[in-house]
Scaffold this active site. Structure first.
Site, PDB file in Angstrom:
ATOM      1  CG  ASP A  72      33.773  42.017  37.462  1.00 57.72           C
ATOM      2  OD1 ASP A  72      34.020  42.911  36.635  1.00 57.72           O
ATOM      3  OD2 ASP A  72      34.668  41.321  37.997  1.00 57.72           O
ATOM      4  CD  GLU A 137      39.486  44.822  37.090  1.00 58.54           C
ATOM      5  OE1 GLU A 137      40.647  45.257  37.177  1.00 58.54           O
ATOM      6  OE2 GLU A 137      38.705  44.774  38.060  1.00 58.54           O
TER       7      GLU A 137
END
Length: 379
Positions: A72, A137
């Site tokens: 991400d 994250e």
């Protein structure tokens, strides 16, 4: 081979082209899994709520070396301020531009390429190689690495060494590695008062006035002296909110959010006790809740740090500097299992910024560093 044609460059570009803003993965892990499956990895997708995770492993024995990272990326911000579209990977003057180039799709590509090369040379390597990859994250980190670690712990599957691909470098590739991180503790405080008209303060109780001396004293407190590995614990107020927005209303409550970044010289329990003792000393009417964002950890001298030093010296020609500064990473979820954790990745000068980029030559050097680390630990 021109740098533009390096396999690591091509894979980085393919990952950047997938707009995987947290918690989306947009097929990044599938792309990685296809490459890893082809060289003998067992692929185990782990989807929790809106988060895509992958645990991939080659080998059944210990020790277990794990590459850890995230697919991400943060939002792009104002797209009009980018030189090129953020999800159209573009090379300009030796730099690859795109959201996630440095944080951390370049690292992910380097991990895969390094592993492919290592397995081709050492198909019967010692131990196991693993990948722990998440799409959560940069966000709330609830259903990502922490959930994967919980799953592994429940079946007693242990990681020996974890190398996180966070952009640790500052001025040039490998000049800094992170061999630890400070703990992070967030407090959410509500100081209660009585709302009223500013012209009649005797009929109200202003929580801002009541809290101000407490906050002043709290912000000046000395928490510890740090040590040779960690700077002193820091306290910062992150947000204050009180009032209705009207100039003639005394607010009924004051909300304060604050954060500690703390060393191994104190514990979260000690910090909480000191804050709540001070609250009581100021005789405040309050509610407080705490968020434990991560414990401090440190990886000292040993096989992982030694292998990383050797790799950076061999590939770049200079010595690295292990540090514990900066923010938190998913390493904080891996370290409590007993694993030794290090972070090594690209230069972090443009991460989360408009026009994020990475030096193309650095991607190849990073892949070489990762490959040497594998050789040092599993051969």
């Amino acid at each position: 081979m021109p740098a533009d044609d390096y396999p690591v460059t091509e894979l980085t570009k393919a990952l950047i082209a997938r707009p995987s803003v947290t918690p989306l993965d947009e097929g990044c892990q599938t792309l990685m899994a296809e490459r890893l499956s082809a060289i003998g990895f067992n692929i185990e997708p782990m989807v929790f709520e809106d988060t895509t995770n992958m645990w991939a492993r080659r080998g059944n024995e210990g020790p277990v070396f794990c590459f850890a990272g995230h697919t991400d990326v943060v939002p792009t911000g104002d797209v009009s301020r980018w030189h090129t579209p953020p999800f159209v990977p573009t090379i300009i003057d030796g730099y690859l531009y795109g959201r996630g180039a440095a944080d951390m799709k370049g690292s992910l590509a380097a991990m895969v390429i390094a592993t492919e090369r290592f397995v081709a040379k050492h198909p019967d390597h010692n131990g196991s190689i693993a990948f722990l990859i998440t799409s959560d994250e940069e966000g709330p980190f609830i259903n990502g690495t922490t959930r994967v670690i919980d799953t592994l712990e429940a079946r007693n599957e242990k990681i020996t060494w974890a190398l996180v691909g966070e952009p640790s470098s500052t001025l040039k590739l490998g000049d800094v590695v992170k061999n630890g991180r400070r703990g992070s503790l967030t407090g959410n405080l509500t100081v209660k008062g009585i709302q009223g008209h500013v012209a009649y303060p005797h009929l109200a109780d202003n929580p801002i006035h009541k809290a101000a001396p407490f906050l002043a004293e709290l912000s000046q407190m000395h928490w510890d002296n740090g040590n040779e590995f960690f700077p002193p614990t820091s306290f910062q107020i992150a947000n204050i909110n009180g009032g209705t927005g009207a100039s003639n209303v005394i607010p009924g409550a004051l909300d304060v959010m604050f954060n500690f970044r703390y060393s191994t010289e104190v514990t979260a329990d000690i910090l909480i006790e000191r804050v709540e003792t001070l609250l009581k000393a100021h005789e405040l009417d309050y509610d407080i809740s705490w968020i434990f964002n991560g414990l401090p950890f440190l990886t000292g001298d040993g096989p992982l740090l030694d292998a990383t030093r050797i790799a950076i010296r061999q590939v770049t020609g200079y010595e690295t500097d292990p540090q514990t500064t900066g923010g938190t990473s998913d390493g904080r979820f891996i370290a409590p299992t007993g694993a030794k954790v290090l972070e090594l990745g690209p230069v972090n000068a443009t991460i989360h910024k408009v026009n994020e980029c990475v030096k193309v030559d650095d991607l190849e050097q990073l892949a070489l560093c990762y490959e040497v680390i594998l050789e040092q630990l599993l051969c």
